[in-house]
Design an enzyme around this catalytic site. Structure first.
Site, mmCIF file in Angstrom:
data_model
loop_
_atom_site.group_PDB
_atom_site.id
_atom_site.type_symbol
_atom_site.label_atom_id
_atom_site.label_comp_id
_atom_site.label_asym_id
_atom_site.label_seq_id
_atom_site.Cartn_x
_atom_site.Cartn_y
_atom_site.Cartn_z
ATOM 1 N N ARG A 122 -95.341 -24.872 87.087
ATOM 2 C CA ARG A 122 -96.072 -25.942 86.389
ATOM 3 C C ARG A 122 -97.493 -25.451 86.094
ATOM 4 O O ARG A 122 -98.472 -26.055 86.520
ATOM 5 C CB ARG A 122 -96.105 -27.210 87.247
ATOM 6 C CG ARG A 122 -94.783 -27.665 87.840
ATOM 7 C CD ARG A 122 -93.686 -27.917 86.864
ATOM 8 N NE ARG A 122 -93.717 -29.135 86.119
ATOM 9 C CZ ARG A 122 -93.147 -30.285 86.496
ATOM 10 N NH1 ARG A 122 -92.547 -30.381 87.642
ATOM 11 N NH2 ARG A 122 -93.159 -31.334 85.706
ATOM 12 N N GLN A 127 -96.832 -24.711 80.116
ATOM 13 C CA GLN A 127 -96.620 -26.117 79.727
ATOM 14 C C GLN A 127 -95.670 -26.283 78.550
ATOM 15 O O GLN A 127 -94.844 -27.181 78.531
ATOM 16 C CB GLN A 127 -97.957 -26.756 79.370
ATOM 17 C CG GLN A 127 -98.588 -27.467 80.546
ATOM 18 C CD GLN A 127 -99.879 -28.151 80.183
ATOM 19 O OE1 GLN A 127 -100.123 -28.468 79.032
ATOM 20 N NE2 GLN A 127 -100.713 -28.381 81.169
ATOM 21 N N ASP A 130 -92.119 -26.216 79.634
ATOM 22 C CA ASP A 130 -91.815 -27.027 80.809
ATOM 23 C C ASP A 130 -90.819 -28.140 80.453
ATOM 24 O O ASP A 130 -91.193 -29.233 80.039
ATOM 25 C CB ASP A 130 -93.139 -27.613 81.325
ATOM 26 C CG ASP A 130 -92.988 -28.394 82.614
ATOM 27 O OD1 ASP A 130 -91.842 -28.709 82.988
ATOM 28 O OD2 ASP A 130 -94.011 -28.699 83.237
ATOM 29 N N SER A 133 -91.018 -31.494 82.402
ATOM 30 C CA SER A 133 -92.029 -32.433 81.899
ATOM 31 C C SER A 133 -91.610 -33.074 80.584
ATOM 32 O O SER A 133 -91.757 -34.284 80.405
ATOM 33 C CB SER A 133 -93.368 -31.723 81.674
ATOM 34 O OG SER A 133 -93.965 -31.418 82.895
ATOM 35 N N TYR A 228 -96.277 -30.561 93.859
ATOM 36 C CA TYR A 228 -95.217 -31.498 94.234
ATOM 37 C C TYR A 228 -95.584 -32.226 95.526
ATOM 38 O O TYR A 228 -96.305 -31.690 96.368
ATOM 39 C CB TYR A 228 -93.897 -30.750 94.433
ATOM 40 C CG TYR A 228 -93.315 -30.225 93.143
ATOM 41 C CD1 TYR A 228 -92.859 -31.092 92.167
ATOM 42 C CD2 TYR A 228 -93.241 -28.858 92.899
ATOM 43 C CE1 TYR A 228 -92.338 -30.628 90.979
ATOM 44 C CE2 TYR A 228 -92.716 -28.368 91.711
ATOM 45 C CZ TYR A 228 -92.263 -29.260 90.757
ATOM 46 O OH TYR A 228 -91.752 -28.797 89.580
HETATM 47 P P1 NAD Z 1 -91.626 -35.381 90.566
HETATM 48 O O1 NAD Z 1 -90.637 -35.789 89.532
HETATM 49 O O2 NAD Z 1 -91.282 -34.282 91.497
HETATM 50 O O3 NAD Z 1 -92.038 -36.658 91.441
HETATM 51 C C1 NAD Z 1 -92.522 -37.843 90.836
HETATM 52 C C2 NAD Z 1 -93.685 -38.393 91.624
HETATM 53 O O4 NAD Z 1 -93.215 -39.008 92.818
HETATM 54 C C3 NAD Z 1 -94.713 -37.368 92.061
HETATM 55 O O5 NAD Z 1 -95.973 -37.719 91.543
HETATM 56 C C4 NAD Z 1 -94.672 -37.451 93.586
HETATM 57 O O6 NAD Z 1 -95.946 -37.245 94.167
HETATM 58 C C5 NAD Z 1 -94.202 -38.860 93.817
HETATM 59 N N1 NAD Z 1 -93.639 -39.127 95.146
HETATM 60 C C6 NAD Z 1 -92.863 -38.350 95.947
HETATM 61 N N2 NAD Z 1 -92.568 -38.983 97.099
HETATM 62 C C7 NAD Z 1 -93.159 -40.216 97.035
HETATM 63 C C8 NAD Z 1 -93.206 -41.350 97.895
HETATM 64 N N3 NAD Z 1 -92.604 -41.354 99.092
HETATM 65 N N4 NAD Z 1 -93.909 -42.426 97.486
HETATM 66 C C9 NAD Z 1 -94.547 -42.452 96.285
HETATM 67 N N5 NAD Z 1 -94.528 -41.422 95.427
HETATM 68 C C10 NAD Z 1 -93.855 -40.313 95.795
HETATM 69 O O7 NAD Z 1 -93.029 -35.048 89.860
HETATM 70 P P2 NAD Z 1 -93.311 -34.320 88.469
HETATM 71 O O8 NAD Z 1 -93.482 -35.291 87.403
HETATM 72 O O9 NAD Z 1 -92.311 -33.239 88.281
HETATM 73 O O10 NAD Z 1 -94.733 -33.686 88.760
HETATM 74 C C11 NAD Z 1 -94.898 -32.835 89.890
HETATM 75 C C12 NAD Z 1 -96.261 -32.204 89.881
HETATM 76 O O11 NAD Z 1 -96.369 -31.241 88.862
HETATM 77 C C13 NAD Z 1 -97.412 -33.170 89.639
HETATM 78 O O12 NAD Z 1 -98.480 -32.762 90.457
HETATM 79 C C14 NAD Z 1 -97.773 -32.954 88.229
HETATM 80 O O13 NAD Z 1 -99.093 -33.300 87.924
HETATM 81 C C15 NAD Z 1 -97.547 -31.470 88.145
HETATM 82 N N6 NAD Z 1 -97.351 -31.018 86.768
HETATM 83 C C16 NAD Z 1 -98.153 -30.025 86.316
HETATM 84 C C17 NAD Z 1 -97.974 -29.565 85.036
HETATM 85 C C18 NAD Z 1 -98.845 -28.484 84.520
HETATM 86 O O14 NAD Z 1 -99.903 -28.244 85.022
HETATM 87 N N7 NAD Z 1 -98.414 -27.771 83.533
HETATM 88 C C19 NAD Z 1 -96.983 -30.101 84.228
HETATM 89 C C20 NAD Z 1 -96.187 -31.103 84.732
HETATM 90 C C21 NAD Z 1 -96.365 -31.561 86.028
#
Ligand code: NAD
Length: 375
Positions: A122, A127, A130, A133, A228
């Site tokens: 990520r 991006q 990805d 996303s 994550y």
């Molecule tokens: P995900 O689908 O793995 O999870 C969804 C959300 O659920 C996450 O925000 C997680 O913190 C939350 N979660 C997990 N357990 C929980 C609980 N018990 N109670 C409440 N919430 C809970 O997440 P995602 O959308 O794949 O994103 C994962 C990470 O990757 C994030 O930090 C996001 O900002 C990052 N990201 C970065 C980029 C980038 O920089 N290019 C792109 C996409 C995502």
């Protein structure tokens, strides 16, 4: 290595394709020879003719597969199919590698070089590739539209001579990509939105979308170096449930998106929380396919609790809007290939020193090469 083939999905619920005509055109422009399986975009609103006009050939699988050097598809291959894949082919798809160790071994044994797109780091530079996303964005949007379609109330406040209708209340649990899009969509439609995530860093993002962040002091939670969420302790989970229950009781719609990368999703709404919710309220469990955030949720089904709460467990929400999902996925795949494409050699180059490839390439030349899956 320049013959790329996009395969039609065999899963009955899959509506998306791995390549759109636009991305086929992009790959052809790089110098690749692009073939798509007949009917590739049937369920996504793209015809064989659309692909032909974009510069791709359209062929039956049995004819095109033996010639393929790069294969694109959305879902992991069926077990029975692996024998038919050409030796040495580069295979790009979602693979679910944490739960598919037998499949990975078979891909390695067949000398298929498999990239698992959910493992693409990520990072900023990755991006545009990805796929997690791009698809999560659509799922977050679709969850709100799905809920609004089943609700007994409208979302916005409405002031009319016949009286004032109060806005609906949404509560979004898990504020990753899908959660943020769900918040933005519900806000746009006029709902009042609250949200929660175990990662405190998202509070600011929630506020910037005009929603309220529900504060729960869980002590140390944090995140992995990929951003994550970490798994909570049983005590933290219990504390979270108690606070969540209050916000759920206020809500007309709860959307849960809380996933743990590569592991089963945590159960956040248990029976006790559901019992406190209003009759007629709706829960959409976006994590239902990876174990579920909601007690009793079922993949592809609506479940109604004794107190009249409707739990929706959508199957393949990423594919609810297959035209756009295919456009985005196709772009993710094409951008990945472009990143490793050597224009002079006219070939895909395995630059394994690049963290995008080392992070996502699972098997190569008969071996499992990814550090996380070697054992
Ligand atoms: P995900 O689908 O793995 O999870 C969804 C959300 O659920 C996450 O925000 C997680 O913190 C939350 N979660 C997990 N357990 C929980 C609980 N018990 N109670 C409440 N919430 C809970 O997440 P995602 O959308 O794949 O994103 C994962 C990470 O990757 C994030 O930090 C996001 O900002 C990052 N990201 C970065 C980029 C980038 O920089 N290019 C792109 C996409 C995502």
């Amino acid at each position: 290595m320049k013959r790329v083939l996009a395969l039609r999905e065999s899963h009955p619920k899959e509506t998306r394709a791995a390549l759109s005509p636009e991305s086929a055109k992009k790959l052809a422009g790089l110098g690749l020879s692009v073939t798509v399986e007949q009917g590739l975009g049937d369920r996504a609103g793209y015809s064989d003719e659309d692909y032909r006009q974009a510069g791709a050939a359209v062929a039956e699988r049995s004819k095109a597969l033996p010639e393929a050097e790069i294969i694109l598809r959305v879902r992991k291959p069926e077990d029975s199919e692996i024998e038919t894949l050409p030796t040495g082919v580069l295979h790009l798809s979602f693979l679910d590698p944490f739960n598919e160790s037998a499949l990975i071994q078979k891909l390695a044994a067949k000398k298929v070089n498999a990239v698992s797109v959910e493992m693409i780091p990520r990072s900023t530079i990755a991006q545009k590739m990805d796929a997690l996303s791009s698809q999560a964005n659509l799922a977050g949007y679709a969850a709100v539209v799905l809920a609004s379609d089943r609700m007994q109330k409208i979302l916005p406040m409405m002031m009319t001579p016949a009286g004032t209708i109060s806005p609906s209340r949404f509560f979004i649990i898990g504020v990753g990509v899908a959660g943020l899009q769900a918040i933005a969509t519900a806000k746009r439609l006029g709902a009042r939105v609250e949200a929660f995530d175990t990662r405190p860093v998202v509070e600011e993002q929630v506020r910037s979308l005009g929603a309220k962040f529900v504060k729960v002091d869980l002590g140390d939670t944090g995140q992995t170096d990929q951003g994550y969420a970490k798994e909570l302790t049983p005590e933290q989970m219990e504390k979270q449930r108690l606070e969540m229950a209050k916000a759920c009781a206020r809500a007309d719609v709860v959307i849960t998106t809380a996933k743990l990368f590569g592991r089963k999703a945590p159960v956040i709404l248990n029976e006790a929380v559901l019992e406190q919710m209003k009759p007629g309220s709706i829960v959409v469990d976006l994590a239902v396919e990876s174990g579920g955030n909601v007690a009793g949720s079922k993949v592809g089904e609506d479940v109604i609790t004794a107190n009249g709460v409707k739990i929706i467990g959508p199957e393949n929400l990423e594919g609810y809007y297959p035209k756009d999902a295919t456009q985005m996925l196709g772009a993710n795949f094409a951008n990945f290939i472009e990143h490793f494409w050597d224009a002079e050699q006219q070939a895909f180059v395995y630059r394994t020193e690049d963290e995008i490839l080392s992070g996502s390439l699972i098997t190569r030349d008969g071996e499992i090469v990814h550090e996380k899956f070697k054992a």
